[in-house]
Scaffold this motif. Structure first.
Motif, PDB file in Angstrom:
ATOM      1  N   GLU A  26     -59.378  23.808 -15.981  1.00  0.00           N
ATOM      2  CA  GLU A  26     -58.486  24.764 -16.649  1.00  0.00           C
ATOM      3  C   GLU A  26     -58.383  24.475 -18.142  1.00  0.00           C
ATOM      4  OE1 GLU A  26     -57.850  23.134 -13.866  1.00  0.00           O
ATOM      5  OE2 GLU A  26     -57.072  24.520 -12.367  1.00  0.00           O
ATOM      6  N   MET A  27     -58.386  23.201 -18.503  1.00  0.00           N
ATOM      7  CA  MET A  27     -58.328  22.831 -19.925  1.00  0.00           C
ATOM      8  C   MET A  27     -59.616  23.248 -20.628  1.00  0.00           C
ATOM      9  SD  MET A  27     -55.323  21.611 -20.233  1.00  0.00           S
ATOM     10  CE  MET A  27     -54.894  22.684 -18.891  1.00  0.00           C
ATOM     11  N   ALA A  28     -60.753  23.059 -19.966  1.00  0.00           N
ATOM     12  CA  ALA A  28     -62.028  23.486 -20.544  1.00  0.00           C
ATOM     13  C   ALA A  28     -62.038  24.996 -20.735  1.00  0.00           C
ATOM     14  CB  ALA A  28     -63.192  23.041 -19.651  1.00  0.00           C
ATOM     15  N   GLN A  29     -61.542  25.730 -19.749  1.00  0.00           N
ATOM     16  CA  GLN A  29     -61.474  27.191 -19.849  1.00  0.00           C
ATOM     17  C   GLN A  29     -60.558  27.606 -20.994  1.00  0.00           C
ATOM     18  OE1 GLN A  29     -63.313  29.317 -18.024  1.00  0.00           O
ATOM     19  NE2 GLN A  29     -62.514  31.045 -19.166  1.00  0.00           N
ATOM     20  N   THR A  30     -59.422  26.961 -21.117  1.00  0.00           N
ATOM     21  CA  THR A  30     -58.488  27.259 -22.200  1.00  0.00           C
ATOM     22  C   THR A  30     -59.142  27.034 -23.557  1.00  0.00           C
ATOM     23  OG1 THR A  30     -56.568  26.718 -20.841  1.00  0.00           O
ATOM     24  CG2 THR A  30     -56.268  26.586 -23.229  1.00  0.00           C
ATOM     25  N   ALA A  31     -59.875  25.945 -23.672  1.00  0.00           N
ATOM     26  CA  ALA A  31     -60.527  25.624 -24.950  1.00  0.00           C
ATOM     27  C   ALA A  31     -61.543  26.691 -25.339  1.00  0.00           C
ATOM     28  CB  ALA A  31     -61.197  24.255 -24.871  1.00  0.00           C
ATOM     29  N   VAL A  32     -62.428  27.069 -24.413  1.00  0.00           N
ATOM     30  CA  VAL A  32     -63.461  28.048 -24.784  1.00  0.00           C
ATOM     31  C   VAL A  32     -62.871  29.447 -24.966  1.00  0.00           C
ATOM     32  CG1 VAL A  32     -65.392  26.742 -23.830  1.00  0.00           C
ATOM     33  CG2 VAL A  32     -64.266  28.440 -22.413  1.00  0.00           C
ATOM     34  N   GLU A  33     -61.875  29.803 -24.168  1.00  0.00           N
ATOM     35  CA  GLU A  33     -61.236  31.117 -24.350  1.00  0.00           C
ATOM     36  C   GLU A  33     -60.561  31.216 -25.715  1.00  0.00           C
ATOM     37  OE1 GLU A  33     -58.563  31.644 -21.061  1.00  0.00           O
ATOM     38  OE2 GLU A  33     -60.157  32.358 -19.734  1.00  0.00           O
ATOM     39  N   THR A  34     -59.873  30.159 -26.112  1.00  0.00           N
ATOM     40  CA  THR A  34     -59.203  30.167 -27.411  1.00  0.00           C
ATOM     41  C   THR A  34     -60.216  30.194 -28.540  1.00  0.00           C
ATOM     42  OG1 THR A  34     -57.343  28.952 -26.469  1.00  0.00           O
ATOM     43  CG2 THR A  34     -57.547  28.951 -28.875  1.00  0.00           C
ATOM     44  N   LEU A  35     -61.247  29.376 -28.430  1.00  0.00           N
ATOM     45  CA  LEU A  35     -62.305  29.357 -29.441  1.00  0.00           C
ATOM     46  C   LEU A  35     -62.910  30.745 -29.604  1.00  0.00           C
ATOM     47  CD1 LEU A  35     -63.927  27.415 -31.289  1.00  0.00           C
ATOM     48  CD2 LEU A  35     -65.550  27.208 -29.403  1.00  0.00           C
ATOM     49  N   LEU A  36     -63.211  31.398 -28.508  1.00  0.00           N
ATOM     50  CA  LEU A  36     -63.799  32.727 -28.562  1.00  0.00           C
ATOM     51  C   LEU A  36     -62.835  33.748 -29.168  1.00  0.00           C
ATOM     52  CD1 LEU A  36     -66.099  34.648 -27.967  1.00  0.00           C
ATOM     53  CD2 LEU A  36     -65.234  34.845 -25.619  1.00  0.00           C
ATOM     54  N   ARG A  37     -61.578  33.670 -28.788  1.00  0.00           N
ATOM     55  CA  ARG A  37     -60.582  34.625 -29.306  1.00  0.00           C
ATOM     56  C   ARG A  37     -60.461  34.531 -30.826  1.00  0.00           C
ATOM     57  NH1 ARG A  37     -55.682  33.495 -30.533  1.00  0.00           N
ATOM     58  NH2 ARG A  37     -55.525  31.689 -29.167  1.00  0.00           N
ATOM     59  N   VAL A  62     -54.855  23.786 -25.698  1.00  0.00           N
ATOM     60  CA  VAL A  62     -55.036  22.823 -24.613  1.00  0.00           C
ATOM     61  C   VAL A  62     -53.795  21.946 -24.472  1.00  0.00           C
ATOM     62  CG1 VAL A  62     -56.340  20.765 -23.910  1.00  0.00           C
ATOM     63  CG2 VAL A  62     -57.549  22.828 -24.620  1.00  0.00           C
ATOM     64  N   ILE A  63     -53.225  21.519 -25.578  1.00  0.00           N
ATOM     65  CA  ILE A  63     -52.002  20.717 -25.516  1.00  0.00           C
ATOM     66  C   ILE A  63     -50.888  21.493 -24.822  1.00  0.00           C
ATOM     67  CG2 ILE A  63     -50.131  19.736 -26.905  1.00  0.00           C
ATOM     68  CD1 ILE A  63     -52.288  18.841 -28.899  1.00  0.00           C
ATOM     69  N   ALA A  64     -50.707  22.742 -25.202  1.00  0.00           N
ATOM     70  CA  ALA A  64     -49.662  23.572 -24.595  1.00  0.00           C
ATOM     71  C   ALA A  64     -49.908  23.762 -23.099  1.00  0.00           C
ATOM     72  CB  ALA A  64     -49.579  24.916 -25.301  1.00  0.00           C
ATOM     73  N   ALA A  65     -51.156  24.021 -22.727  1.00  0.00           N
ATOM     74  CA  ALA A  65     -51.486  24.209 -21.313  1.00  0.00           C
ATOM     75  C   ALA A  65     -51.291  22.921 -20.527  1.00  0.00           C
ATOM     76  CB  ALA A  65     -52.917  24.721 -21.168  1.00  0.00           C
ATOM     77  N   ALA A  66     -51.657  21.801 -21.104  1.00  0.00           N
ATOM     78  CA  ALA A  66     -51.497  20.510 -20.422  1.00  0.00           C
ATOM     79  C   ALA A  66     -50.026  20.193 -20.179  1.00  0.00           C
ATOM     80  CB  ALA A  66     -52.155  19.405 -21.245  1.00  0.00           C
ATOM     81  N   GLN A  67     -49.173  20.554 -21.116  1.00  0.00           N
ATOM     82  CA  GLN A  67     -47.743  20.315 -20.939  1.00  0.00           C
ATOM     83  C   GLN A  67     -47.181  21.151 -19.799  1.00  0.00           C
ATOM     84  OE1 GLN A  67     -46.314  21.005 -24.915  1.00  0.00           O
ATOM     85  NE2 GLN A  67     -46.655  18.881 -25.521  1.00  0.00           N
ATOM     86  N   ARG A  68     -47.740  22.336 -19.589  1.00  0.00           N
ATOM     87  CA  ARG A  68     -47.297  23.181 -18.474  1.00  0.00           C
ATOM     88  C   ARG A  68     -47.846  22.682 -17.141  1.00  0.00           C
ATOM     89  NH1 ARG A  68     -48.966  27.100 -21.962  1.00  0.00           N
ATOM     90  NH2 ARG A  68     -50.789  27.548 -20.678  1.00  0.00           N
ATOM     91  N   ILE A  69     -49.144  22.343 -17.122  1.00  0.00           N
ATOM     92  CA  ILE A  69     -49.820  21.999 -15.873  1.00  0.00           C
ATOM     93  C   ILE A  69     -49.486  20.584 -15.397  1.00  0.00           C
ATOM     94  CG2 ILE A  69     -52.103  21.541 -14.868  1.00  0.00           C
ATOM     95  CD1 ILE A  69     -53.133  23.907 -16.481  1.00  0.00           C
ATOM     96  N   SER A  70     -49.458  19.647 -16.308  1.00  0.00           N
ATOM     97  CA  SER A  70     -49.278  18.249 -15.919  1.00  0.00           C
ATOM     98  C   SER A  70     -48.461  17.492 -16.965  1.00  0.00           C
ATOM     99  CB  SER A  70     -50.649  17.599 -15.736  1.00  0.00           C
ATOM    100  OG  SER A  70     -50.504  16.265 -15.338  1.00  0.00           O
ATOM    101  N   ALA A  75     -53.422  16.250 -19.462  1.00  0.00           N
ATOM    102  CA  ALA A  75     -54.694  16.851 -19.087  1.00  0.00           C
ATOM    103  C   ALA A  75     -55.453  17.088 -20.384  1.00  0.00           C
ATOM    104  CB  ALA A  75     -54.480  18.167 -18.342  1.00  0.00           C
ATOM    105  N   GLY A  76     -56.745  17.233 -20.282  1.00  0.00           N
ATOM    106  CA  GLY A  76     -57.503  17.449 -21.506  1.00  0.00           C
ATOM    107  C   GLY A  76     -58.939  17.833 -21.239  1.00  0.00           C
ATOM    108  N   THR A  77     -59.646  18.025 -22.316  1.00  0.00           N
ATOM    109  CA  THR A  77     -61.055  18.391 -22.266  1.00  0.00           C
ATOM    110  C   THR A  77     -61.737  17.921 -23.541  1.00  0.00           C
ATOM    111  OG1 THR A  77     -62.602  20.227 -21.934  1.00  0.00           O
ATOM    112  CG2 THR A  77     -60.706  20.687 -23.325  1.00  0.00           C
TER     113      THR A  77
END
Length: 88
Positions: A26-37, A62-70, A75-77
């Motif tokens: 999920e962190m990897a997905q967040t990173a590439v989605e944000t980069l693309l956006r 990724v930091i924001a998502a990691a705080q929500r998920i774990s 979490a990280g990538t």
């Protein structure tokens, strides 16, 4: 975990979630989605210097998502990205 190839923007990236921590994919997905956006928002006129800002935006997402998920374990990538301009 994730590969990004956007020929029309000259943007290429690989993100690999940190093993052993929850939410790596999920962190990897967040990173590439944000980069693309952010890359799409900047368009083809963006310079290679803008890539650092795009990676920073992915980092913050990724930091924001990691705080929500774990929040207890984190979490990280990893993220490696390149931007091709004028055949370089």
């Amino acid at each position: 975990d994730r590969l990004l190839c956007v020929d029309e923007l000259g943007l290429f990236a690989v993100a690999d979630g940190i093993g052993g921590l929850p939410g790596g994919a999920e962190m990897a997905q967040t990173a590439v989605e944000t980069l693309l956006r952010v890359a799409r928002a900047a368009g083809q006129a963006a310079t290679v210097a803008a890539l650092a800002d795009w990676v920073e935006a992915a980092h913050e997402a990724v930091i924001a998502a990691a705080q929500r998920i774990s929040p207890d374990h984190g979490a990280g990538t990893t993220l490696v990205a390149g931007l091709v301009r004028d055949t370089r």
